[in-house]
Design a protein around this motif. Structure first.
Motif, PDB file in Angstrom:
ATOM      1  N   ASP A 101       1.059  -1.496   0.269  1.00  0.00           N
ATOM      2  CA  ASP A 101      -0.066  -0.045   0.205  1.00  0.00           C
ATOM      3  C   ASP A 101       0.801   2.054   0.057  1.00  0.00           C
ATOM      4  O   ASP A 101       0.801   2.111  -0.457  1.00  0.00           O
ATOM      5  CB  ASP A 101      -0.866   0.011   1.078  1.00  0.00           C
ATOM      6  N   GLU A 102       1.985   1.028   0.623  1.00  0.00           N
ATOM      7  CA  GLU A 102       2.978   2.302   0.298  1.00  0.00           C
ATOM      8  C   GLU A 102       3.619   2.746  -0.890  1.00  0.00           C
ATOM      9  O   GLU A 102       4.054   3.274  -1.141  1.00  0.00           O
ATOM     10  CB  GLU A 102       4.046   1.858   1.642  1.00  0.00           C
ATOM     11  N   TRP A 115      -8.581   3.296  -4.510  1.00  0.00           N
ATOM     12  CA  TRP A 115      -9.582   3.203  -3.793  1.00  0.00           C
ATOM     13  C   TRP A 115      -9.707   2.127  -3.167  1.00  0.00           C
ATOM     14  O   TRP A 115      -9.699   0.521  -3.191  1.00  0.00           O
ATOM     15  CB  TRP A 115     -10.474   3.242  -4.452  1.00  0.00           C
ATOM     16  N   THR A 146      -8.488   6.344  -0.117  1.00  0.00           N
ATOM     17  CA  THR A 146      -8.060   7.201  -1.774  1.00  0.00           C
ATOM     18  C   THR A 146      -6.961   7.598  -2.083  1.00  0.00           C
ATOM     19  O   THR A 146      -6.808   8.088  -1.508  1.00  0.00           O
ATOM     20  CB  THR A 146      -9.491   7.941  -2.522  1.00  0.00           C
ATOM     21  N   ARG A 147      -6.208   6.999  -2.823  1.00  0.00           N
ATOM     22  CA  ARG A 147      -5.618   8.038  -3.369  1.00  0.00           C
ATOM     23  C   ARG A 147      -4.674   7.802  -4.988  1.00  0.00           C
ATOM     24  O   ARG A 147      -5.622   7.099  -5.491  1.00  0.00           O
ATOM     25  CB  ARG A 147      -3.917   6.372  -2.580  1.00  0.00           C
ATOM     26  N   HIS A 166       1.275  14.058   1.083  1.00  0.00           N
ATOM     27  CA  HIS A 166       2.213  14.233  -0.157  1.00  0.00           C
ATOM     28  C   HIS A 166       3.645  12.979  -0.280  1.00  0.00           C
ATOM     29  O   HIS A 166       4.148  12.787   0.721  1.00  0.00           O
ATOM     30  CB  HIS A 166       2.615  15.368  -0.815  1.00  0.00           C
ATOM     31  N   ASP A 167       3.582  11.663  -1.380  1.00  0.00           N
ATOM     32  CA  ASP A 167       4.850  10.839  -1.116  1.00  0.00           C
ATOM     33  C   ASP A 167       5.416  11.207  -2.685  1.00  0.00           C
ATOM     34  O   ASP A 167       5.016  11.103  -3.610  1.00  0.00           O
ATOM     35  CB  ASP A 167       4.406   9.561  -1.389  1.00  0.00           C
ATOM     36  N   GLY A 218       3.446  10.615  -4.884  1.00  0.00           N
ATOM     37  CA  GLY A 218       1.114   9.865  -4.852  1.00  0.00           C
ATOM     38  C   GLY A 218       0.548  10.963  -3.785  1.00  0.00           C
ATOM     39  O   GLY A 218       1.180  11.700  -2.974  1.00  0.00           O
ATOM     40  N   TYR A 219      -0.483  11.312  -3.461  1.00  0.00           N
ATOM     41  CA  TYR A 219      -1.818  12.004  -3.076  1.00  0.00           C
ATOM     42  C   TYR A 219      -2.933  11.026  -2.163  1.00  0.00           C
ATOM     43  O   TYR A 219      -3.351  10.512  -3.279  1.00  0.00           O
ATOM     44  CB  TYR A 219      -1.526  13.498  -3.977  1.00  0.00           C
ATOM     45  N   ARG A 220      -2.785  11.507  -1.076  1.00  0.00           N
ATOM     46  CA  ARG A 220      -4.146  10.878  -0.472  1.00  0.00           C
ATOM     47  C   ARG A 220      -5.385  11.701  -0.401  1.00  0.00           C
ATOM     48  O   ARG A 220      -5.126  12.954  -0.076  1.00  0.00           O
ATOM     49  CB  ARG A 220      -2.878  10.194   0.831  1.00  0.00           C
ATOM     50  N   GLN A 240      -8.473   8.844   3.606  1.00  0.00           N
ATOM     51  CA  GLN A 240      -8.638   8.228   3.684  1.00  0.00           C
ATOM     52  C   GLN A 240      -8.321   6.741   3.280  1.00  0.00           C
ATOM     53  O   GLN A 240      -7.105   6.190   2.908  1.00  0.00           O
ATOM     54  CB  GLN A 240      -8.897   7.923   5.343  1.00  0.00           C
TER      55      GLN A 240
END
Length: 614
Positions: A42-43, A441, A388-389, A356-357, A381-383, A386
């Motif tokens: 997930d990361e 999602w 949805t990314r 943000h990642d 990556g942007y969340r 909680q």
């Protein structure tokens, strides 16, 4: 085909509705291939599929084609039955556009650039990590379509498994392992099959006899805790095969060996030193007998430095040298004996924030034949919420010319001194650019949905289209598609499905690349309780373009689409003894993965597994 895909979509919606009251899924798995450091699925900012040992034990696949064809974005071509040449196309790229690692060691042939998937047995695998999309900024050449890393099996207790089934198949597996500060494991399999005719009447050298295969494989390893800060590991995988085909036989040996030292300098700095050795030997007995042998030595030095709790810097040096020997057994003469080496520096920065990642990687390779190549990778990556990314990435990649491309002298088909299909030492690497955007999602705690849109442009494709069919840089390809993935755990059921829509096209003449379907879908459902595990797999594939070599020049045709249903079951007779069953191609569908080559009919396999309690 559209009705098949509609059925799969409808099934996913039904399952998704049921999942509102389902149990939470297992914890996210830890992967290392996408960034060369540990992270959970997930990361990760990459499109990753993990196949673990539990999945392999439940479904009992007979070869790697059965394992990988269920993965989104992967297509399979195979020229015959067990042990026959097997090609993997990842996101529509060529079979030598996927980097294959076994325990972190490059495993593909230095002459063809492709890996011998047909000689890797699922019984010897602990887990598989499939990373879709370019990874040249971390691994260098070949990772245009992505990276597939195989981790060989680590047995912690003794077991024996006997199997028999269709086509005169018989197999014996055994393994043992243990230890504390010094841990060891060894796992082996001998598999034989009488097989079936590799070709049919559409094949160029059709012979209706059965073409059998034999494979003896093992993997072994040792892990030593040298100190609290230092760990040492040694791992070997070896496969020896003898395979019949309609016009001859092939004997092959494939082997990788890895030595790795991990040392924690302090709480913020970890060093990893990896030495690798790869062997790929192939001897063909036919009307044109030959022997090819490639060997590779490799070295990697990786430094992972924590700049802060949320930031990690990775710096590394990589080197490998390839040696290749090709012998014409008819004349006992050396076709070529060549070497090439590559040295690289790479760096990666990762930031994991609240919303943000960011990942940024760059690598420069210097090759002894073609010079330098620099590649890069940027991912964000942007969340959104909680659950949805949003993921976006851009990366460049390349494939270095292999030794055949560079140095093969060609073939004097007509005996007049005119050599066809020769190599070219002036070749440039194939270059690619890939843009990707994805949405992840989690509707509830028990289900996950992923959608990924990608586009890849490949330039300077190496093709044997020069004077006298010499290798030159000429072709351009465009690969674009969308992948949908859905997983859910509801009660005692684990269900996963995926759909791939793609367009893999030669831009020079606007034709589809061969053996890549435009649509592919798969669905796997597994039910498990204290004594029973059972389930099934559905695989659907649309038509694919192919060449018919029965005409001259070869004409382009279409192979029809197909659908397969496979069933499997495991029953625990006792705590030590289990009965296993697999039924492939349940409805006995007739289909081809390559023109003129047969695929298995309905086939049944039964196994007995004994694992004494310790």
């Amino acid at each position: 085909m559209n009705s098949h895909l509609g059925f799969l979509t409808a099934a996913s919606i039904i399952i998704g509705s049921a999942s509102l009251h389902a149990e939470p899924p297992a914890e996210n798995e830890v992967i290392v291939t996408a960034t060369r450091v540990a992270e959970t699925t997930d990361e990760s900012l990459a499109s990753v599929t993990v196949i673990d040992r539990a999945t392999l034990d439940r479904s009992q696949p007979k070869d790697m084609a059965e394992v990988l064809r269920m993965v989104p974005g992967i297509d399979i071509a195979r020229t015959g039955g067990p042990g026959s040449d097997t090609s993997i196309f990842l996101r529509g790229s060529n079979s030598n556009h996927v980097l294959v690692l076994i325990d972190g060691v490059r495993a593909s042939s230095a002459t063809t650039g492709a890996f011998s998937w047909q000689h890797l047995q699922p019984a010897l695998i602990e887990r598989i990590e499939v990373v879709r999309g370019p990874r040249a900024a971390l691994y260098g050449s070949d990772a245009i379509g992505g990276v597939i890393q195989i981790f060989t099996r680590k047995v912690s207790s003794p077991f024996v498994r006997l199997e028999a089934g269709s086509f005169g198949t018989r197999s014996l597996q055994a393994g043992i392992g243990g230890g504390d500060r010094v841990r060891f494991h060894i796992n082996a399999e001998q598999r034989e099959t009488d097989g079936f005719s590799a070709q049919n009447s559409n094949g160029g050298s059709y012979d209706p006899d059965d073409d059998g295969a034999e494979n003896i494989s093992f993997n072994a390893g040792m892990n030593i805790d040298v100190s609290a800060a230092t760990q040492l590991s040694l791992v070997i995988w070896r496969s020896a095969s003898d395979v019949e085909f309609d016009s001859g036989t092939q004997e092959s040996i494939n082997q990788t060996f890895q030595t790795r030292l991990i040392h924690s300098v302090n709480d913020l700095w970890i060093q990893t030193l990896t030495l690798g050795h790869t062997v790929d030997e192939l001897e063909t007995r036919s009307s044109s007998p030959s022997a090819a042998e490639t060997r590779r030595i490799s070295f990697d030095w990786q430094n992972d430095i924590a700049l802060s709790p949320d930031q990690l810097l990775t710096l590394g040096v990589s080197f490998h040298e390839d040696d290749a020997l090709n012998i014409d057994l008819a004349t006992n003469s050396t076709v070529f004996d060549r070497s090439a080496d590559n040295t690289a520096l790479f760096a990666q920065f990762q930031h994991n924030g609240t919303a943000h990642d960011l990942q940024l990687a760059v690598r420069h390779d210097e090759h002894s034949a073609y010079g330098g190549e620099t590649t890069g990778q940027l991912a964000w990556g942007y969340r959104l919420t909680q659950r949805t990314r949003l993921i976006a990435s851009y990366g460049t990649a390349f494939r270095a010319p292999n030794i055949n491309d560079l140095y093969h002298p060609g073939f004097d088909f007509f005996g007049g001194g005119t050599f066809l299909y020769s190599g070219n030492s002036n070749l440039r690497p194939e270059d690619s650019e890939t843009a990707e955007v994805g949405l992840r999602w989690q509707p509830n705690k028990a289900s996950q949905v992923r959608a990924t849109l990608y586009q890849t442009a490949i330039d300077n494709l190496i093709a044997f289209e020069g004077t006298n069919a010499q290798a030159i840089n000429i072709n351009r390809s465009s690969l674009e598609g969308i992948e949908f993935e859905y997983t859910v755990k509801t009660g005692a059921w684990d269900i996963s499905g995926n759909l791939t829509l793609q367009d893999a096209r030669d831009k020079d003449n606007n034709t589809r690349l061969l053996r890549r379907p435009d649509q592919k879908a798969s669905l796997r459902a597994t039910h498990h309780n204290e004594r029973w595990n059972y389930g099934g797999e559905i695989l659907l594939s649309s038509e694919r373009d192919e060449l018919d070599f029965n005409t001259f020049p070869a004409t382009r045709i279409q192979l029809p689409g197909y659908g397969l249903l496979n069933l499997f079951a495991n029953y625990s007779l006792s705590r030590e003894l289990a009965l296993e069953l697999r039924l492939d191609n349940t409805f006995n569908k007739s289909y081809e993965l390559a023109r003129g080559y047969n695929t298995p009919e309905r086939s049944l396999f039964l196994a007995l597994r004994y694992a004494p309690l310790r």
